[in-house]
Write a protein that holds these residues in place. Structure first.
Motif, PDB file in Angstrom:
ATOM      1  N   UNK A  23       0.804  -1.225   0.000  1.00  0.00           N
ATOM      2  CA  UNK A  23       0.000   0.000   0.000  1.00  0.00           C
ATOM      3  C   UNK A  23       0.837   1.276   0.000  1.00  0.00           C
ATOM      4  N   UNK A  24       1.891   1.321   0.796  1.00  0.00           N
ATOM      5  CA  UNK A  24       2.701   2.541   0.864  1.00  0.00           C
ATOM      6  C   UNK A  24       3.443   2.770  -0.456  1.00  0.00           C
ATOM      7  N   UNK A  25       3.875   1.669  -1.039  1.00  0.00           N
ATOM      8  CA  UNK A  25       4.514   1.781  -2.346  1.00  0.00           C
ATOM      9  C   UNK A  25       3.533   2.328  -3.372  1.00  0.00           C
ATOM     10  N   UNK A  26       2.288   1.886  -3.306  1.00  0.00           N
ATOM     11  CA  UNK A  26       1.280   2.341  -4.261  1.00  0.00           C
ATOM     12  C   UNK A  26       0.831   3.774  -4.004  1.00  0.00           C
ATOM     13  N   UNK A  27       0.430   4.063  -2.768  1.00  0.00           N
ATOM     14  CA  UNK A  27      -0.179   5.374  -2.497  1.00  0.00           C
ATOM     15  C   UNK A  27       0.827   6.523  -2.470  1.00  0.00           C
ATOM     16  N   UNK A  28       2.067   6.249  -2.119  1.00  0.00           N
ATOM     17  CA  UNK A  28       3.047   7.325  -1.953  1.00  0.00           C
ATOM     18  C   UNK A  28       4.327   7.131  -2.753  1.00  0.00           C
ATOM     19  N   UNK A  29       4.476   5.970  -3.420  1.00  0.00           N
ATOM     20  CA  UNK A  29       5.777   5.695  -4.013  1.00  0.00           C
ATOM     21  C   UNK A  29       6.830   5.561  -2.937  1.00  0.00           C
ATOM     22  N   UNK A  30       6.414   5.136  -1.744  1.00  0.00           N
ATOM     23  CA  UNK A  30       7.334   5.061  -0.606  1.00  0.00           C
ATOM     24  C   UNK A  30       8.087   3.734  -0.656  1.00  0.00           C
ATOM     25  N   UNK A  63      10.505   7.234   6.262  1.00  0.00           N
ATOM     26  CA  UNK A  63       9.586   7.394   5.143  1.00  0.00           C
ATOM     27  C   UNK A  63       9.273   6.084   4.434  1.00  0.00           C
ATOM     28  N   UNK A  64      10.199   5.142   4.498  1.00  0.00           N
ATOM     29  CA  UNK A  64       9.989   3.849   3.840  1.00  0.00           C
ATOM     30  C   UNK A  64      10.159   2.741   4.865  1.00  0.00           C
ATOM     31  N   UNK A 104       9.338  -2.097  -0.366  1.00  0.00           N
ATOM     32  CA  UNK A 104       8.390  -1.149   0.216  1.00  0.00           C
ATOM     33  C   UNK A 104       7.575  -1.922   1.240  1.00  0.00           C
ATOM     34  N   UNK A 149      10.238   4.158  -6.052  1.00  0.00           N
ATOM     35  CA  UNK A 149       8.984   3.776  -6.705  1.00  0.00           C
ATOM     36  C   UNK A 149       8.245   5.031  -7.194  1.00  0.00           C
ATOM     37  N   UNK A 150       8.561   6.164  -6.600  1.00  0.00           N
ATOM     38  CA  UNK A 150       8.014   7.437  -7.076  1.00  0.00           C
ATOM     39  C   UNK A 150       8.820   7.868  -8.302  1.00  0.00           C
TER      40      UNK A 150
ATOM     41  N   UNK B  26       1.972   1.284  -8.713  1.00  0.00           N
ATOM     42  CA  UNK B  26       2.957   0.790  -7.753  1.00  0.00           C
ATOM     43  C   UNK B  26       4.391   0.955  -8.249  1.00  0.00           C
ATOM     44  N   UNK B  27       4.673   0.478  -9.445  1.00  0.00           N
ATOM     45  CA  UNK B  27       6.065   0.436  -9.908  1.00  0.00           C
ATOM     46  C   UNK B  27       6.613   1.807 -10.313  1.00  0.00           C
ATOM     47  N   UNK B 149       0.664   9.810  -7.562  1.00  0.00           N
ATOM     48  CA  UNK B 149       0.993   8.682  -6.685  1.00  0.00           C
ATOM     49  C   UNK B 149       2.497   8.685  -6.375  1.00  0.00           C
ATOM     50  N   UNK B 150       3.279   9.324  -7.237  1.00  0.00           N
ATOM     51  CA  UNK B 150       4.708   9.485  -6.968  1.00  0.00           C
ATOM     52  C   UNK B 150       4.865  10.636  -5.994  1.00  0.00           C
ATOM     53  N   UNK B 151       4.359  10.424  -4.804  1.00  0.00           N
ATOM     54  CA  UNK B 151       4.232  11.503  -3.824  1.00  0.00           C
ATOM     55  C   UNK B 151       5.363  11.464  -2.815  1.00  0.00           C
ATOM     56  N   UNK B 152       6.433  10.709  -3.122  1.00  0.00           N
ATOM     57  CA  UNK B 152       7.448  10.416  -2.120  1.00  0.00           C
ATOM     58  C   UNK B 152       8.176  11.647  -1.598  1.00  0.00           C
ATOM     59  N   UNK B 155       5.968  12.945   0.998  1.00  0.00           N
ATOM     60  CA  UNK B 155       5.818  11.928   2.053  1.00  0.00           C
ATOM     61  C   UNK B 155       7.054  11.896   2.955  1.00  0.00           C
TER      62      UNK B 155
END
Lengths: 274, 274
Positions: A23-30, A63-64, A104, A149-150, B26-27, B149-152, B155
């Motif tokens: 989820x964090x990878x998807x929603x934030x690119x974290x 953050x990750x 992630x 990922x972002x 995601x990716x 979504x690339x919100x890193x 974040x």
């Protein structure tokens, strides 16, 4: 992408993976990722890829969500790679292609894909670079030093493949590769503060110190200096080195040969570091 | 996050969603999202949120796979929201909280979460801002104008909540909000080219033209000018407006009242635009 993947070293099917676990990878690119070449079952420069992943996780500890460190040790990853290849007849122990590790949500995801269709022609004919993207990067911006990922800024520039410059009109990199230019008797690549990704192939060439008789040097490259380039190639961990026979309208016939020499240096080093 | 979600208007369970259906998000962070307030089942400024999503998709037509346009029309989204709230006793038709729409991979994903625990205190006491992040944004960098979504980058700056500046030392925004400063008899917010997100609340305040008797104006704000600020608040679509009683070491007691007036203006507008 192949159906066989691994999550935390456990072989799984891509179709079974749940979004909630990423989820964090998807929603934030974290998260971070790295893409590596596999030759006949052998991952190239795996230790370097894992060191870079661990470095990125250490740089962003809150953050990750990092996975257990043991999951990113070379032996563990090599072993899970081997089990993936053996588990899937479409892969097999002699698989040649591309592996990707994404980290992630406290997990390590490994996926596989074939080499791109243009892989052979890229080496044979190179790839001209005819455009510049002047609005994306800021000098010393540190997130660019990490393959996250972002990755949208870079993704949005494909397949145009422009030369990315910073606000001082210095060359940074391509969306998917670092850049090397033969200038003034040296092989020059922009510094990390340009900013650019600390590419694996880039690092190997810098470690090699000399390629084709030229000293390999990091220094800022003003865009205007490219008109004096004698040859040019770009580097990444999958293609290794690709010649640039045409750079912003200028023919650089020596580029293919230079890229070939860089590729040879990289392949030799890959064997030594295996 | 609540278990009830919708994908393309169909009510589903979050636990059942597959990563493969959200792979580009995601990716690569190849997608956009928007976060909106829901008051007693009523989404605030939904039309504006959807217009911004559609605008971002239109700005990156090849980089992000857009869903069918019908899935982002206001009536369709309102209806699927209603069905989600009705389907889940933990939500219910009078749900007050936060909704998020994420668009990627040709899909529209809607998820829900409660208001943050500090929601009330943020309004009552405000939130001091005591740090600056000088290395993240570049003037006119356009991806910042889109909530991707690339919100890193943003974040990674939580929960520090620094003032983000560009290379010219101008104020851009906070990681999660736009900023408004009372200066020289006006209520000033940085322009989109700072860069900053075209926040929904920011846009509503600009449309309102005056707040608390002050003209609302977009102009560049050099960081150094903040020492002359008479009051300050930040804005986003969930909290609406939050007072900044302390700004980089300077006490601004008028901020809470100003934020209250901005909140009232936003709430009034939300009712008119419902």
């Amino acid at each position: 992408m192949f159906s066989t993947v691994s999550v935390d070293g456990v072989v799984q099917r891509w179709e079974d993976l749940r979004l909630q676990d990423f989820a964090q990878g998807f929603f934030f690119g974290a998260g971070f990722f790295t893409t590596f070449r596999i030759d006949a079952g052998r991952p190239l420069f795996l230790a370097r890829h894992l060191a870079r992943l661990r470095g990125s996780l250490a740089a962003f500890p809150t953050a990750v969500r990092a996975p257990a460190l043991a999951l990113l040790l070379e032996d563990a990853v090599r072993d899970s790679l081997r089990r993936c290849l053996e588990a899937d007849p479409l892969l097999g122990p002699d698989f040649t292609g591309v592996g990707k590790l994404a980290v992630s949500d406290g997990r390590v995801l490994c996926t596989f894909r074939p080499l791109a269709p243009d892989f052979e022609s890229l080496h044979r004919e190179g790839r001209g670079l005819d455009s510049v993207e002047p609005g994306a990067y800021r000098r010393a911006e540190r997130t660019v030093n990490h393959k996250g990922l972002a990755w949208f800024r870079q993704h949005a520039l494909l397949p145009r493949l422009p030369l990315i410059t910073n606000e001082a009109d210095e060359v940074c990199e391509l969306p998917t590769a670092n850049i090397f230019v033969q200038l003034d008797g040296a092989l020059i690549t922009p510094p990390l503060a340009a900013p650019c990704l600390p590419g694996i192939a880039r690092a190997v060439l810098l470690d090699a110190d000399h390629v084709a008789g030229l000293p390999v040097v990091e220094r800022a490259i003003p865009l205007a200096e490219l008109s004096r380039a004698q040859a040019c190639f770009f580097s990444n961990a999958v293609a290794l080195a690709v010649g640039v026979p045409q750079l912003l309208g200028q023919a650089l016939p020596d580029s293919l040969r230079l890229a070939e020499q860089a590729r040879a240096a990289l392949e030799a080093r890959a064997l030594r570091e295996a």
